[in-house]
Design a protein around this motif. Structure first.
Motif, PDB file in Angstrom:
ATOM      1  N   GLU A   1     -11.000   8.902  25.220  1.00 45.37           N
ATOM      2  CA  GLU A   1     -11.674   8.341  24.036  1.00 45.37           C
ATOM      3  C   GLU A   1     -11.736   9.360  22.902  1.00 45.37           C
ATOM      4  O   GLU A   1     -11.837   8.991  21.728  1.00 45.37           O
ATOM      5  N   GLY A   2     -11.634  10.652  23.254  1.00 46.36           N
ATOM      6  CA  GLY A   2     -11.612  11.712  22.246  1.00 46.36           C
ATOM      7  C   GLY A   2     -10.266  11.889  21.574  1.00 46.36           C
ATOM      8  O   GLY A   2     -10.130  12.711  20.664  1.00 46.36           O
ATOM      9  N   GLY A   3      -9.258  11.120  22.020  1.00 48.35           N
ATOM     10  CA  GLY A   3      -7.973  11.105  21.325  1.00 48.35           C
ATOM     11  C   GLY A   3      -6.902  12.037  21.854  1.00 48.35           C
ATOM     12  O   GLY A   3      -5.909  12.288  21.164  1.00 48.35           O
ATOM     13  N   VAL A   4      -7.049  12.529  23.093  1.00 47.30           N
ATOM     14  CA  VAL A   4      -6.064  13.482  23.620  1.00 47.30           C
ATOM     15  C   VAL A   4      -4.709  12.807  23.842  1.00 47.30           C
ATOM     16  O   VAL A   4      -4.613  11.584  23.961  1.00 47.30           O
TER      17      VAL A   4
ATOM     18  N   HIS B   1     -13.961  10.283  28.757  1.00 45.86           N
ATOM     19  CA  HIS B   1     -14.464  11.143  27.672  1.00 45.86           C
ATOM     20  C   HIS B   1     -13.307  11.762  26.886  1.00 45.86           C
ATOM     21  O   HIS B   1     -13.284  11.701  25.651  1.00 45.86           O
ATOM     22  N   VAL B   2     -12.319  12.315  27.593  1.00 45.10           N
ATOM     23  CA  VAL B   2     -11.233  12.992  26.869  1.00 45.10           C
ATOM     24  C   VAL B   2     -10.261  11.982  26.254  1.00 45.10           C
ATOM     25  O   VAL B   2      -9.755  12.196  25.146  1.00 45.10           O
TER      26      VAL B   2
ATOM     27  N   VAL C   1      -3.632  18.373  25.061  1.00 44.64           N
ATOM     28  CA  VAL C   1      -3.577  17.952  26.465  1.00 44.64           C
ATOM     29  C   VAL C   1      -4.578  18.809  27.242  1.00 44.64           C
ATOM     30  O   VAL C   1      -4.289  19.966  27.552  1.00 44.64           O
ATOM     31  N   PRO C   2      -5.780  18.308  27.530  1.00 43.59           N
ATOM     32  CA  PRO C   2      -6.744  19.145  28.241  1.00 43.59           C
ATOM     33  C   PRO C   2      -6.300  19.445  29.669  1.00 43.59           C
ATOM     34  O   PRO C   2      -5.844  18.539  30.372  1.00 43.59           O
ATOM     35  N   PRO C   3      -6.432  20.720  30.077  1.00 45.81           N
ATOM     36  CA  PRO C   3      -6.235  21.052  31.492  1.00 45.81           C
ATOM     37  C   PRO C   3      -7.530  20.661  32.207  1.00 45.81           C
ATOM     38  O   PRO C   3      -8.529  21.365  32.134  1.00 45.81           O
ATOM     39  N   LEU C   4      -7.509  19.534  32.855  1.00 52.13           N
ATOM     40  CA  LEU C   4      -8.735  18.899  33.344  1.00 52.13           C
ATOM     41  C   LEU C   4      -9.430  19.746  34.413  1.00 52.13           C
ATOM     42  O   LEU C   4      -8.769  20.259  35.323  1.00 52.13           O
ATOM     43  N   VAL C   5     -10.756  19.894  34.298  1.00 51.96           N
ATOM     44  CA  VAL C   5     -11.496  20.497  35.403  1.00 51.96           C
ATOM     45  C   VAL C   5     -11.476  19.518  36.569  1.00 51.96           C
ATOM     46  O   VAL C   5     -11.254  18.318  36.390  1.00 51.96           O
ATOM     47  N   THR C   6     -11.717  20.027  37.764  1.00 52.88           N
ATOM     48  CA  THR C   6     -11.799  19.171  38.950  1.00 52.88           C
ATOM     49  C   THR C   6     -13.273  19.005  39.327  1.00 52.88           C
ATOM     50  O   THR C   6     -13.886  19.928  39.857  1.00 52.88           O
ATOM     51  N   PRO C   7     -13.883  17.856  39.041  1.00 54.97           N
ATOM     52  CA  PRO C   7     -15.300  17.659  39.365  1.00 54.97           C
ATOM     53  C   PRO C   7     -15.508  17.593  40.882  1.00 54.97           C
ATOM     54  O   PRO C   7     -14.805  16.857  41.578  1.00 54.97           O
ATOM     55  N   LEU C   8     -16.459  18.364  41.367  1.00 55.57           N
ATOM     56  CA  LEU C   8     -16.728  18.428  42.803  1.00 55.57           C
ATOM     57  C   LEU C   8     -18.177  18.079  43.099  1.00 55.57           C
ATOM     58  O   LEU C   8     -19.086  18.473  42.360  1.00 55.57           O
TER      59      LEU C   8
ATOM     60  N   PRO D   1     -13.324  17.020  23.080  1.00 53.09           N
ATOM     61  CA  PRO D   1     -11.951  16.629  22.749  1.00 53.09           C
ATOM     62  C   PRO D   1     -11.764  16.247  21.290  1.00 53.09           C
ATOM     63  O   PRO D   1     -10.732  16.558  20.690  1.00 53.09           O
ATOM     64  N   GLU D   2     -12.761  15.583  20.699  1.00 54.47           N
ATOM     65  CA  GLU D   2     -12.611  15.136  19.309  1.00 54.47           C
ATOM     66  C   GLU D   2     -12.372  16.306  18.374  1.00 54.47           C
ATOM     67  O   GLU D   2     -11.565  16.214  17.439  1.00 54.47           O
TER      68      GLU D   2
END
Length: 307
Positions: free
Chosen positions: A41-44, A38-39, A14-21, A221-222
């Motif tokens: 599709e990487g299978g998270v 991206h994440v 479970v990626p702790p998502l960055v916040t894009p600014l 993520p993959e």
């Protein structure tokens, strides 16, 4: 107890998502969409918004709500969406959790309140008081390095009677603590117990953990999903292969000299692979060219193409 299902079980990465600014108080919605796709599709196994890697305490309340709203829309039910609701003010945590629930998020994540350190008796009462007001399944988050307070094992044991609590994320890096945490699953077999420090994933899963909240999974993520799958199937050759790549990737966290370098490096890597801009929230500055070049060199050394 609120009226909702608490049967959400998380197992995997479970990626702790960055916040894009785009700017100080402006969300990069296009970058957010690219990152989420991206994440996923990487299978998270899910995404965690507004955690440490997401710079939550540095973001304004309006932007936090905008991030939740757009993320749930973009994810569109493909994976569970977890939302960090930690705040120094009790009611702000409740308000954000209510908003997340209204948007369609799947769970809330709560650390120990920061700034004024709470005692364990106070912490126990805090969780008991706030849980019935949060209209989502609740994951507790042990992050003593930044909040100054641990969710001690005895405290979590006392809180294990709360049906709404569905598990714990531990970022302490203390494997003895994590093993004790996994032992609580004898009382709550439905709990998901996830580790933060990404290179400890094999030891964590061997101890009975269910996966990782791995910051590097924003970028690759993959690889993290492949490492999780290799550990789950006890494929030692594959474990060594993917873990080696994870450990080499972690060299990006040594670029720069401030504590903020973990977030800067992750955002820098994402910008180098064309996902989103590298602007961190104030008071931090993005990496300058020498540091970006170092990050790019590390990424290329593990086979990641930089634009």
């Amino acid at each position: 107890m609120s009226d909702f299902e608490t049967n959400l079980q998380l197992r995997g990465i479970v990626p702790p998502l960055v916040t894009p600014l785009l700017a100080r108080d402006t969300l990069d919605i296009d970058g957010l969409e690219r990152l989420l796709n991206h994440v996923i599709e990487g299978g998270v196994a899910g995404v965690f918004l507004l955690g440490t890697t997401g710079e939550a305490p540095s973001l304004g309340y309006r932007l936090r709500r905008e991030l939740i709203q757009h993320s749930v829309r973009i994810v569109a039910g493909r994976v569970p969406v977890l939302v960090g609701v930690t705040d120094t003010a009790f009611v702000e945590s409740v308000f954000l959790a209510e908003f997340a629930a209204d948007c369609g998020a799947d769970a809330a994540v709560l650390t120990t309140p920061y700034y004024f350190p709470a005692g364990q008796t106070e912490l126990t009462a805090y969780v008991r008081n706030i849980a019935p007001l949060i209209p989502l399944p609740l994951m507790l988050y042990n992050m003593p390095g930044l909040t100054k307070v641990w969710f001690e094992i005895e405290t979590l044991k006392r809180l294990s009677d709360l049906e709404q609590v569905i598990g714990v994320k531990d970022s302490s890096g203390d494997l003895d603590y994590f093993r004790s945490l996994c032992e609580l699953k004898s009382e709550r077999p439905d709990w998901s117990v996830l580790i933060g420090p990404e290179a400890l994933l094999p030891e964590a899963m061997q101890a009975g953990g269910d996966g990782g909240v791995s910051g590097g999974a924003n970028v690759m993520p993959e690889t993290f999903v492949a490492l999780f799958n290799a550990i789950a199937s006890q494929d030692q050759t594959a474990i060594e292969q993917h873990l080696s790549k994870v450990k080499k990737f972690q060299a990006i966290y040594d670029v720069g000299k401030y504590a903020s370098r973990h977030i800067k490096a992750t955002k820098s890597a994402l910008s180098l692979i064309g996902i989103c801009k590298d602007l961190p929230a104030d008071p931090f500055n993005r990496f300058l060219k020498p540091q970006r070049d170092q990050v790019a060199e590390i990424l290329r050394s593990i086979g990641i193409h930089c634009k």
